[in-house]
Design a protein around this motif. Structure first.
Motif, PDB file in Angstrom:
ATOM      1  N   ARG A  45      33.543  34.471  48.437  1.00  0.00           N
ATOM      2  CA  ARG A  45      32.659  33.787  47.499  1.00  0.00           C
ATOM      3  C   ARG A  45      32.608  34.532  46.174  1.00  0.00           C
ATOM      4  O   ARG A  45      32.648  33.928  45.100  1.00  0.00           O
ATOM      5  CB  ARG A  45      31.265  33.672  48.092  1.00  0.00           C
ATOM      6  N   ALA A  46      32.529  35.880  46.236  1.00  0.00           N
ATOM      7  CA  ALA A  46      32.498  36.682  45.014  1.00  0.00           C
ATOM      8  C   ALA A  46      33.798  36.529  44.239  1.00  0.00           C
ATOM      9  O   ALA A  46      33.800  36.406  43.008  1.00  0.00           O
ATOM     10  CB  ALA A  46      32.242  38.154  45.354  1.00  0.00           C
ATOM     11  N   LEU A  47      34.931  36.537  44.972  1.00  0.00           N
ATOM     12  CA  LEU A  47      36.224  36.391  44.313  1.00  0.00           C
ATOM     13  C   LEU A  47      36.321  35.022  43.657  1.00  0.00           C
ATOM     14  O   LEU A  47      36.812  34.878  42.544  1.00  0.00           O
ATOM     15  CB  LEU A  47      37.350  36.581  45.333  1.00  0.00           C
ATOM     16  N   GLY A  48      35.822  33.980  44.367  1.00  0.00           N
ATOM     17  CA  GLY A  48      35.845  32.649  43.796  1.00  0.00           C
ATOM     18  C   GLY A  48      34.999  32.541  42.550  1.00  0.00           C
ATOM     19  O   GLY A  48      35.391  31.904  41.562  1.00  0.00           O
ATOM     20  N   SER A  49      33.836  33.167  42.560  1.00  0.00           N
ATOM     21  CA  SER A  49      32.964  33.147  41.397  1.00  0.00           C
ATOM     22  C   SER A  49      33.617  33.840  40.215  1.00  0.00           C
ATOM     23  O   SER A  49      33.487  33.395  39.062  1.00  0.00           O
ATOM     24  CB  SER A  49      31.626  33.825  41.728  1.00  0.00           C
ATOM     25  N   LEU A  50      34.309  34.932  40.473  1.00  0.00           N
ATOM     26  CA  LEU A  50      35.008  35.657  39.418  1.00  0.00           C
ATOM     27  C   LEU A  50      36.094  34.780  38.803  1.00  0.00           C
ATOM     28  O   LEU A  50      36.222  34.695  37.575  1.00  0.00           O
ATOM     29  CB  LEU A  50      35.613  36.936  39.988  1.00  0.00           C
ATOM     30  N   GLN A  51      36.861  34.115  39.641  1.00  0.00           N
ATOM     31  CA  GLN A  51      37.921  33.249  39.148  1.00  0.00           C
ATOM     32  C   GLN A  51      37.346  32.068  38.365  1.00  0.00           C
ATOM     33  O   GLN A  51      37.885  31.667  37.327  1.00  0.00           O
ATOM     34  CB  GLN A  51      38.770  32.743  40.317  1.00  0.00           C
ATOM     35  N   LEU A  52      36.228  31.525  38.846  1.00  0.00           N
ATOM     36  CA  LEU A  52      35.590  30.421  38.137  1.00  0.00           C
ATOM     37  C   LEU A  52      35.108  30.850  36.749  1.00  0.00           C
ATOM     38  O   LEU A  52      35.209  30.088  35.783  1.00  0.00           O
ATOM     39  CB  LEU A  52      34.417  29.880  38.958  1.00  0.00           C
ATOM     40  N   ALA A  53      34.588  32.062  36.665  1.00  0.00           N
ATOM     41  CA  ALA A  53      34.123  32.577  35.369  1.00  0.00           C
ATOM     42  C   ALA A  53      35.287  32.694  34.392  1.00  0.00           C
ATOM     43  O   ALA A  53      35.168  32.332  33.211  1.00  0.00           O
ATOM     44  CB  ALA A  53      33.442  33.932  35.561  1.00  0.00           C
TER      45      ALA A  53
ATOM     46  N   LYS B 109      40.331  40.580  29.948  1.00  0.00           N
ATOM     47  CA  LYS B 109      40.887  41.889  30.283  1.00  0.00           C
ATOM     48  C   LYS B 109      39.798  42.933  30.514  1.00  0.00           C
ATOM     49  O   LYS B 109      40.098  44.062  30.912  1.00  0.00           O
ATOM     50  CB  LYS B 109      41.822  42.368  29.166  1.00  0.00           C
ATOM     51  N   ASN B 110      38.558  42.552  30.280  1.00  0.00           N
ATOM     52  CA  ASN B 110      37.441  43.480  30.443  1.00  0.00           C
ATOM     53  C   ASN B 110      37.141  43.697  31.921  1.00  0.00           C
ATOM     54  O   ASN B 110      37.218  42.751  32.717  1.00  0.00           O
ATOM     55  CB  ASN B 110      36.206  42.917  29.738  1.00  0.00           C
ATOM     56  N   PRO B 111      36.794  44.926  32.326  1.00  0.00           N
ATOM     57  CA  PRO B 111      36.476  45.187  33.742  1.00  0.00           C
ATOM     58  C   PRO B 111      35.355  44.318  34.301  1.00  0.00           C
ATOM     59  O   PRO B 111      35.230  44.187  35.510  1.00  0.00           O
ATOM     60  CB  PRO B 111      36.071  46.665  33.736  1.00  0.00           C
ATOM     61  N   ALA B 112      34.557  43.708  33.439  1.00  0.00           N
ATOM     62  CA  ALA B 112      33.467  42.867  33.931  1.00  0.00           C
ATOM     63  C   ALA B 112      33.988  41.671  34.711  1.00  0.00           C
ATOM     64  O   ALA B 112      33.407  41.279  35.725  1.00  0.00           O
ATOM     65  CB  ALA B 112      32.592  42.401  32.777  1.00  0.00           C
ATOM     66  N   ILE B 113      35.102  41.069  34.264  1.00  0.00           N
ATOM     67  CA  ILE B 113      35.588  39.871  34.950  1.00  0.00           C
ATOM     68  C   ILE B 113      37.088  39.880  35.217  1.00  0.00           C
ATOM     69  O   ILE B 113      37.616  38.880  35.704  1.00  0.00           O
ATOM     70  CB  ILE B 113      35.233  38.593  34.160  1.00  0.00           C
ATOM     71  N   ARG B 114      37.783  40.967  34.912  1.00  0.00           N
ATOM     72  CA  ARG B 114      39.212  40.970  35.208  1.00  0.00           C
ATOM     73  C   ARG B 114      39.422  41.167  36.712  1.00  0.00           C
ATOM     74  O   ARG B 114      38.530  41.632  37.431  1.00  0.00           O
ATOM     75  CB  ARG B 114      39.922  42.060  34.418  1.00  0.00           C
ATOM     76  N   ALA B 115      40.603  40.822  37.172  1.00  0.00           N
ATOM     77  CA  ALA B 115      40.927  41.007  38.581  1.00  0.00           C
ATOM     78  C   ALA B 115      40.978  42.492  38.918  1.00  0.00           C
ATOM     79  O   ALA B 115      41.295  43.327  38.064  1.00  0.00           O
ATOM     80  CB  ALA B 115      42.259  40.346  38.901  1.00  0.00           C
ATOM     81  N   SER B 116      40.688  42.821  40.174  1.00  0.00           N
ATOM     82  CA  SER B 116      40.706  44.226  40.586  1.00  0.00           C
ATOM     83  C   SER B 116      42.114  44.736  40.844  1.00  0.00           C
ATOM     84  O   SER B 116      42.352  45.941  40.852  1.00  0.00           O
ATOM     85  CB  SER B 116      39.856  44.420  41.851  1.00  0.00           C
TER      86      SER B 116
END
Length: 283
Positions: free
Chosen positions: A4-12, A59-66
């Motif tokens: 769910r967290a990964l999905g939310s990140l991708q949606l953002a 590219k910011n660590p706030a929403i970039r992929a891990s």
């Protein structure tokens, strides 16, 4: 929960790109830009930097992929980690617009190529009324400030191997020392003639030197109004002792290709294709 967290990140991330495309497509369809050549990406003057801000945010660590793009190997630790991402998100949600921009698009300064008046204290002129008489001004808005050097693009093309760059990401500052910096400069700033065989973790800035004092003056001015006063980190290019920090610096060069995202030029091309497709669809 992790999915769910990964999905939310991708949606953002997708929401940022979709919003950008919608804005540029609307401008193309409903303004004088409709008569412009279809092969051009037309940006309204007030929003010329919007694509750059969006890409920098991605590219910011706030929403970039891990993990870097296309990589599925999870043996290496993720970057950013969950706690770092949470810290970045909370900080951005409680920051001014200027702070958010600074934390998205890092500033780069060439420490060895600065005008003679950099570091001078400047007093703003008093505000003038219509009759020419001086009027009192708000102290916070018109206080003395230290003149800073001009910024360069956060790109490897703006970082010389023979120079020293100060890179500010809004949280921390990195003093990036190139591989070919002259020995007399190293001696003046760090008290060493070269980096071969030197334990870089023990190298200190020579605050008694003119360059050292000027650098600290600049750093103090840039940190003056910040709620988060990050450390000044020394990064010596090619040194094993600072290899992890060097990787951090490379990730801050958001105008270039990074491990996570494309370069600014490639991003503009991709956005242009999406805008063209939306215009055709909505026509």
């Amino acid at each position: 929960m992790a999915d769910r967290a990964l999905g939310s990140l991708q949606l953002a991330r997708e929401h940022l790109i979709t919003a950008l495309v919608d804005i540029l497509a609307a401008y193309r369809m409903h303004t004088n830009a409709a008569s412009s050549p279809k092969g051009q990406l037309i940006l309204p003057e007030p929003l010329k930097l919007l694509p750059l801000f969006i890409l920098s945010s991605l590219k910011n660590p706030a929403i970039r992929a891990s993990l870097p793009a296309g990589r599925t190997d999870r043996s290496a630790p993720p970057s950013p980690r969950v706690d770092e991402r949470a810290f970045r998100i909370v900080s951005c949600c409680n920051s001014t617009a200027a702070s958010v921009i600074a934390r998205s698009h890092p500033a780069v300064f060439d420490v060895l190529q600065m005008d003679p008046d950099v570091g001078d204290v400047v007093s703003p002129p008093p505000e003038k009324s219509l009759d020419g008489e001086s009027q009192p001004v708000v102290a916070e808005a018109m206080r003395d400030f230290v003149k800073l050097p001009p910024t360069a693009h956060p790109s490897i093309t703006c970082i010389s191997a023979s120079s020293i760059s100060l890179i500010d990401d809004g949280f921390s500052m990195y003093l990036y020392v190139g591989r070919n910096v002259a020995g007399d400069v190293l001696q003046d700033m760090f008290g060493v003639n070269g980096m071969d065989g030197v334990d870089t973790s023990r190298v200190l800035l020579q605050q008694g030197s003119e360059r050292g004092r000027l650098l600290l003056t600049i750093v103090e001015e840039m940190q003056r109004d910040r709620t988060v006063r990050g450390d000044l980190k020394f990064v010596f290019a090619g040194s094993p002792g600072t290899s992890a920090l060097e990787a951090e610096v490379m990730s801050l060069l958001v105008d270039d290709n990074t491990a996570h995202e494309v370069s600014y030029v490639d991003f503009l091309c991709a956005v242009h294709r999406k805008v063209q497709a939306k215009v055709v669809k909505d026509a």
